[in-house]
Motif scaffolding. Structure first.
Motif: not given
Length: 378
Positions: A109, A114, A176-177, A180, A183-184
């Motif tokens: 992360s 990714a 995995d959530q 993400r 990353r955001t």
């Protein structure tokens, strides 16, 4: 300044050398939840060190320097009292693997890897479907997971295996959530975080493992019984949120976004001190919830003992499961004050533990798996 001010806890009959910061102290655990360790624990330490080396989840020098002080085997040896030795060894290795996976998730992360992360998730999903085919995977995390899963699948049979796999597929998807989200830069709301945490902590997978420990697969009507589910959820929420409480300084230093305290700060406007107090309140409430549910589960166990041989076996299995749910509280509590994992103030770099390294990892894959130096926990 230290993340938490450590002082001597008032009652520590089992571990007098350990001090607990006042902000983390839970006197009811120290007084009313005796600490237990499986008698196989000393051998478990030795076997775990060997497994970490053989699976290349930790290089030999790191194993010798850090493995025992991280206390991972102590944690599991307090969870599953009564488990056959070979089962406890498999669970302990799964737990050590989980720590390593969690740290890989963190480093992937942080560095935006990714492609590598997606490849790892695919390998783990496939392992749950066909573990034997992944035993020699080039990624140590996939091969190590396959080794653990294969050993666990040998315990109770196809229906239990399918349930465990279903629960762990959800764990992988939840991680995995989180990837993400990081990353955001998304900090989940308190409600969303609680639901996500129940997956990333693998609540139902750890509860599943109570059954092979009891040497009995519980029928659906028992597993879905409201009292059983309340007790299971209370012990797991306690464990996840107490982990959040103790790891908050480490995760703030590492720019982590997933912690009950961080969600409270971000979305409820609490100060750090207020967030610590609120998480402490919630973990304390979990203890009360469990104590109430425990009585109902024991009452259920008594009803299941209907005079038949099968009824007695089922009743004994339920008693074993709730007994070990109780053991989660003391094991989790003392682990967090003994393990070097949470001593963030002793690290040279507060953002990364000394037993974690990015050596050998690249976006295109693992260039030299023998150099992987990842180990850790949620």
């Amino acid at each position: 300044m230290p993340a938490y001010s450590y002082g001597t806890s008032p009652t520590q009959p089992q571990t007098p050398a350990v001090s607990v910061p006042p902000a983390l102290a839970l006197p009811v655990i120290e007084a009313d939840f005796p600490r237990r360790l499986h008698p196989y624990w000393p051998k478990l330490q030795e076997k775990s060190r060997t497994w970490l080396r053989e699976m290349r989840l930790m290089p030999p020098d790191k194993v010798e320097r850090y493995a025992d002080s991280l206390c991972y085997t102590d944690l599991v040896a307090g969870y599953y009292i009564g488990a056959p030795d070979e089962l406890l060894s498999a669970i302990a290795d799964l737990s050590s693997w989980f720590f390593a996976w969690d740290d890989r998730h963190d480093r992937d992360s942080v560095h935006g890897r990714a492609v590598q992360w997606r490849r790892l998730c695919r390998g783990l999903h496939e392992t749950l479907r066909a573990p034997r085919q992944q035993l020699h995977h080039r990624d140590p995390l996939v091969a190590g997971f396959a080794d653990c899963v294969l050993r666990l699948y040998s315990q109770l049979g196809p229906s239990w295996n399918a349930r465990f796999a279903r629960h762990f597929h959800s764990v992988i998807e939840a991680y995995d959530q989180e990837f993400r989200n990081r990353r955001t830069g998304t900090v989940p709301t308190v409600e969303a975080y609680i639901e996500l945490r129940r997956l990333t902590f693998a609540h139902w997978a750890w509860i599943d493992l109570l059954e092979p420990t009891a040497r009995y697969e519980l029928p659906r009507e028992v597993r879905k019984h409201p009292a059983y589910r309340r007790a299971a959820l209370a012990t797991q929420d306690f464990s996840a949120w107490y982990n959040d409480l103790c790891s908050l300084p480490k995760e703030l230093a590492g720019d982590e976004l997933h912690n009950l305290g961080i969600s409270l700060i971000q979305h409820e406007g609490l100060s750090l001190e207020e967030a610590v107090a609120e998480v402490h309140h919630r973990v304390t409430r979990c203890i009360s919830d469990f104590l109430a549910a425990e009585k109902d589960v024991l009452r259920l166990a008594g009803q299941l003992a209907d005079g038949s041989v099968q009824g007695k076996k089922l009743s004994d299995a339920v008693k074993s499961c709730v007994f070990n749910m109780r053991n989660w509280f003391s094991s989790v509590y003392w682990f967090h004050h003994e393990s070097g994992r949470y001593r963030v103030d002793s690290w040279d770099d507060r953002s990364i533990p000394p037993y974690v390294s990015d050596v050998g990892i690249s976006e295109t894959g693992i260039s030299d798996v023998a150099e992987i130096e990842l180990v850790g926990e949620e």
